[in-house]
Structures are given as C-alpha cells and as structure tokens.
Design a protein around this motif. Structure first.
Motif, PDB file in Angstrom:
ATOM      1  N   UNK A 190      95.871  10.925  89.756  1.00 38.46           N
ATOM      2  CA  UNK A 190      96.073  12.127  90.565  1.00 38.46           C
ATOM      3  C   UNK A 190      95.047  12.272  91.677  1.00 38.46           C
ATOM      4  N   UNK A 191      93.832  11.758  91.436  1.00 39.00           N
ATOM      5  CA  UNK A 191      92.825  11.761  92.499  1.00 39.00           C
ATOM      6  C   UNK A 191      92.780  10.409  93.209  1.00 39.00           C
ATOM      7  N   UNK A 192      93.611   9.471  92.752  1.00 41.32           N
ATOM      8  CA  UNK A 192      93.764   8.148  93.376  1.00 41.32           C
ATOM      9  C   UNK A 192      92.438   7.396  93.454  1.00 41.32           C
ATOM     10  N   UNK A 193      91.712   7.382  92.356  1.00 40.90           N
ATOM     11  CA  UNK A 193      90.444   6.655  92.337  1.00 40.90           C
ATOM     12  C   UNK A 193      90.677   5.155  92.502  1.00 40.90           C
ATOM     13  N   UNK A 194      91.629   4.621  91.763  1.00 37.33           N
ATOM     14  CA  UNK A 194      92.074   3.236  91.963  1.00 37.33           C
ATOM     15  C   UNK A 194      93.390   3.314  92.722  1.00 37.33           C
ATOM     16  N   UNK A 195      93.347   3.036  94.019  1.00 37.57           N
ATOM     17  CA  UNK A 195      94.472   3.409  94.876  1.00 37.57           C
ATOM     18  C   UNK A 195      95.330   2.236  95.329  1.00 37.57           C
ATOM     19  N   UNK A 196      95.157   1.047  94.738  1.00 37.45           N
ATOM     20  CA  UNK A 196      96.018  -0.052  95.179  1.00 37.45           C
ATOM     21  C   UNK A 196      97.480   0.225  94.817  1.00 37.45           C
ATOM     22  N   UNK A 197      97.694   0.898  93.687  1.00 37.24           N
ATOM     23  CA  UNK A 197      99.066   1.268  93.317  1.00 37.24           C
ATOM     24  C   UNK A 197      99.613   2.317  94.287  1.00 37.24           C
ATOM     25  N   UNK A 198      98.745   3.219  94.743  1.00 34.04           N
ATOM     26  CA  UNK A 198      99.174   4.274  95.658  1.00 34.04           C
ATOM     27  C   UNK A 198      99.592   3.691  97.000  1.00 34.04           C
ATOM     28  N   UNK A 199      98.871   2.681  97.459  1.00 32.92           N
ATOM     29  CA  UNK A 199      99.223   2.053  98.728  1.00 32.92           C
ATOM     30  C   UNK A 199     100.604   1.425  98.645  1.00 32.92           C
ATOM     31  N   UNK A 200     100.858   0.709  97.551  1.00 30.93           N
ATOM     32  CA  UNK A 200     102.164   0.074  97.365  1.00 30.93           C
ATOM     33  C   UNK A 200     103.268   1.122  97.242  1.00 30.93           C
ATOM     34  N   UNK A 201     102.972   2.200  96.547  1.00 31.93           N
ATOM     35  CA  UNK A 201     103.930   3.292  96.368  1.00 31.93           C
ATOM     36  C   UNK A 201     104.297   3.921  97.711  1.00 31.93           C
ATOM     37  N   UNK A 202     103.309   4.175  98.536  1.00 34.80           N
ATOM     38  CA  UNK A 202     103.534   4.793  99.838  1.00 34.80           C
ATOM     39  C   UNK A 202     104.298   3.861 100.765  1.00 34.80           C
ATOM     40  N   UNK A 203     103.953   2.572 100.741  1.00 38.53           N
ATOM     41  CA  UNK A 203     104.680   1.600 101.566  1.00 38.53           C
ATOM     42  C   UNK A 203     106.156   1.590 101.196  1.00 38.53           C
ATOM     43  N   UNK A 204     106.454   1.632  99.909  1.00 35.52           N
ATOM     44  CA  UNK A 204     107.840   1.617  99.451  1.00 35.52           C
ATOM     45  C   UNK A 204     108.581   2.874  99.896  1.00 35.52           C
ATOM     46  N   UNK A 205     107.923   4.023  99.786  1.00 35.11           N
ATOM     47  CA  UNK A 205     108.547   5.270 100.226  1.00 35.11           C
ATOM     48  C   UNK A 205     108.795   5.244 101.728  1.00 35.11           C
ATOM     49  N   UNK A 206     107.834   4.722 102.459  1.00 39.65           N
ATOM     50  CA  UNK A 206     107.924   4.692 103.922  1.00 39.65           C
ATOM     51  C   UNK A 206     109.107   3.849 104.396  1.00 39.65           C
ATOM     52  N   UNK A 207     109.301   2.710 103.761  1.00 41.88           N
ATOM     53  CA  UNK A 207     110.346   1.786 104.212  1.00 41.88           C
ATOM     54  C   UNK A 207     111.715   2.065 103.593  1.00 41.88           C
ATOM     55  N   UNK A 208     111.739   2.966 102.618  1.00 39.23           N
ATOM     56  CA  UNK A 208     113.018   3.335 102.019  1.00 39.23           C
ATOM     57  C   UNK A 208     113.840   4.151 103.003  1.00 39.23           C
ATOM     58  N   UNK A 209     115.117   3.890 103.098  1.00 34.69           N
ATOM     59  CA  UNK A 209     115.998   4.635 103.992  1.00 34.69           C
ATOM     60  C   UNK A 209     116.454   5.907 103.283  1.00 34.69           C
TER      61      UNK A 209
END
Length: 340
Positions: free
Chosen positions: A21-40
C-alpha cells in the motif's frame, strides 16, 4: 502478544501493508501501472473492470520480486461505492484510478490490531500514490516518444536548427512537469514509508507490553501515517489549494501524452513527407506550459505565506522542488516585487 507475533506473524502483515500500500518494493507497481496504461479501456461495467484490474495485479505480482511473497495472496481489488466514470473520453485519464482500491485480507486475531477502518485508510493512500506513479510513467512515455522522433529525424537528414529548437522546447516542458511529479513522489515516500515507520518501530520496542499496548501503538502509527499523508502531503482541508495544484499537475502530465501521435507507422522513408505539426500538437504543449508556470507561481505564493519552521509540509516540499532556486528566481524575474 507473543501469540500474535509468533503464531500469526503480525509483523509480517504490517510489513506487507507497507510493502504494497505504501509501495516500498515498487517493481510490481511499475509493471501494474504499465499494464493499466496500455490497456484499451472503454466504458465497461464495474465488476468487469474489477476483474480486469485484478488480473493485471496478479500478473504484475507474479513477474516481480514479490512473486514468492505469501502475503501477496491476501491482496485484492475492489471498487468504490460510487458511479464509475467512463474513460472513453479520456483513455489515459487518471480518473479511472479513482474507481478502484487495493484491499488486504486479515483474519482473527490479527484483525484486532489491523482493523477494517485501518485497511480502508491504507487503501485510500494507495489510490493516491498509484495516481502519482501513473502520471510519472506517462511522462516517461513522452520522453521515449521524443527520443525516438529525434533519432528518426536525425537519420532522415531533416535535423534543421528550427526543428531541433521546437523539439527542445517540448522536451523542456516535459522535464519541468516530470521534475515536479518525481519530487512529489519522493517526498511522499520519505514521509509515509520512512518517518512514520521509524516512529512505529520505536514505539513497538519501548512501549508495547500487552495486547492493549500493541493495538494502541498500531492505531497511533496509522493515525500518524494518515496525518502525514492528509495534512503534510497536502490533502487536508487546510491545504486544499495545494492539493488543487497537485491535481492539476497530474492532469497536465496525462494531457501532455495526448499531444503526440503514434510513431508506429512512421519510418525514415516517410518522415520527409510529414510536417512536425502533424506529430505534435504544439498549441496544446504551449497551453500546458502556461498552466504549469501558473501553478508554480501559485505554489510559490502559498509557500511564501506558509510557516518556514515546519518539520514537514509545503515549505519542505518547496525546498526539494526549488533546490537550485530556479523557480523562485524565475518567478521573481518575471513578475517582480509587485506580484504580492
């Protein structure tokens, strides 16, 4: 107390909430955001959207350093109890991110300490932090676009000084907005993840003797984190003007990406036939620049009226943002002493 720590791994749950929730280890968050961004994303029903986002979250976790973390199985996506805003009119708009929250499953007796109210607060914090990361990523996409376009123009032999000057002006706007949001992101991380957690660890070590103590200490930790987030991170009623500026900056980052057309169909053989204005909406870039400069001036005025002796807050954030006095010197030069 010993049962919670050794039998139900309370500390593990607390670290997991900080990690996700505070995104201390954020490599998963980066991948998650990239997927949301490119999703139509189009206008879809709430439950369909929830399932889609849950799938993207699961995939991002599997591909990250958290893949072997057993606590990731406790994460789930749920929707806010409000009408879902259609994203058809704003494909990459962060308004979509207002619709969902990140939940965390806890059972008895851990839920005596990590209550539903606390989890709701964690989710609210996550919702805002993911919006900031989303905006930062959209500007990374802008940088990638400009880099590819510059290289393509250079190879095609059309790198005239006037063209390069236009591209540099666009890159400058992108850099200014990116600097603001990346500074904001680091400011949040320092306040939420480091300061409140250190206080919590100190309290656990020196104040906890029984169940009541740990419940109280955790409540103080969550309250402290919320105070840092909602007050010092500019989301309280007292700091609404600052929050409005930040929201505007987030929107500018997403609108900036819409100033550029795709390079997928562009090649060195066809670049000579295209006008640069067909690839970049310069008038929109200029409008974003104007809004950005206006926001910075407004923030400077709020900073000048705020306390200079706060441990944290706008004064500290402005210090990070204006570390080389670039903004303050520019504002002073542009508007002079009559601005106030």
């Amino acid at each position: 107390m010993k049962l919670l720590e050794e039998g139900f791994d309370l500390c593990g749950h607390l670290l997991a909430l900080r990690r996700y929730h505070f995104m201390e280890l954020a490599d998963w968050a980066e991948s998650f955001i990239v997927s949301i961004y490119h999703k139509k994303w189009f206008s879809v029903k709430s439950e369909q959207k929830r399932a889609e986002i849950q799938g993207l979250l699961d995939l991002a976790l599997q591909r990250s350093s958290c893949d072997t973390d057993p606590y990731k199985e406790k994460l789930f996506i749920y929707m806010k109890e409000q009408p879902v805003i259609s994203v058809a009119a704003s494909e990459h708009g962060f308004h979509m991110l207002d619709d969902f929250l990140l939940g965390y499953k806890v059972d008895w007796p851990v839920n005596i300490v990590i209550t539903e109210e606390a989890l709701r607060r964690y989710a609210e914090i996550f919702c805002y932090l993911v919006q900031v990361r989303f905006a930062v990523f959209s500007l990374t996409e802008v940088w990638r676009f400009l880099k590819e376009l510059t290289q393509l123009i250079s190879r095609s032999g059309r790198s005239r000084p006037d063209i390069l000057k236009k591209l540099n002006s666009v890159m400058k706007v992108r850099h200014q907005v990116y600097h603001f949001l990346s500074t904001l992101q680091q400011y949040h991380h320092c306040n939420l993840s480091d300061i409140s957690w250190r206080r919590f660890q100190h309290s656990l070590k020196h104040q906890v003797k029984d169940m009541r103590d740990i419940e109280y200490v955790h409540l103080c930790y969550v309250t402290d984190a919320l105070h840092i987030f909602f007050s010092r991170c500019f989301l309280s009623n007292e700091t609404k003007p600052v929050a409005t500026i930040i929201k505007s900056m987030l929107q500018q980052a997403l609108e900036f990406r819409s100033c550029f057309k795709s390079l997928n169909d562009l090649s060195e053989s066809t670049v000579n036939q295209l006008n640069l204005h067909s690839l970049i909406n310069f008038s929109q870039v200029d409008a974003i620049r104007t809004r950005f400069e206006s926001n910075i001036k407004d923030l400077y005025i709020l900073h000048s009226k705020s306390s200079k002796y706060e441990e944290l807050g706008l004064s500290r954030f402005w210090g990070y943002l204006n570390y080389n006095e670039y903004h303050s010197l520019k504002i002073t030069k542009d508007v002079g002493c009559f601005y106030f």
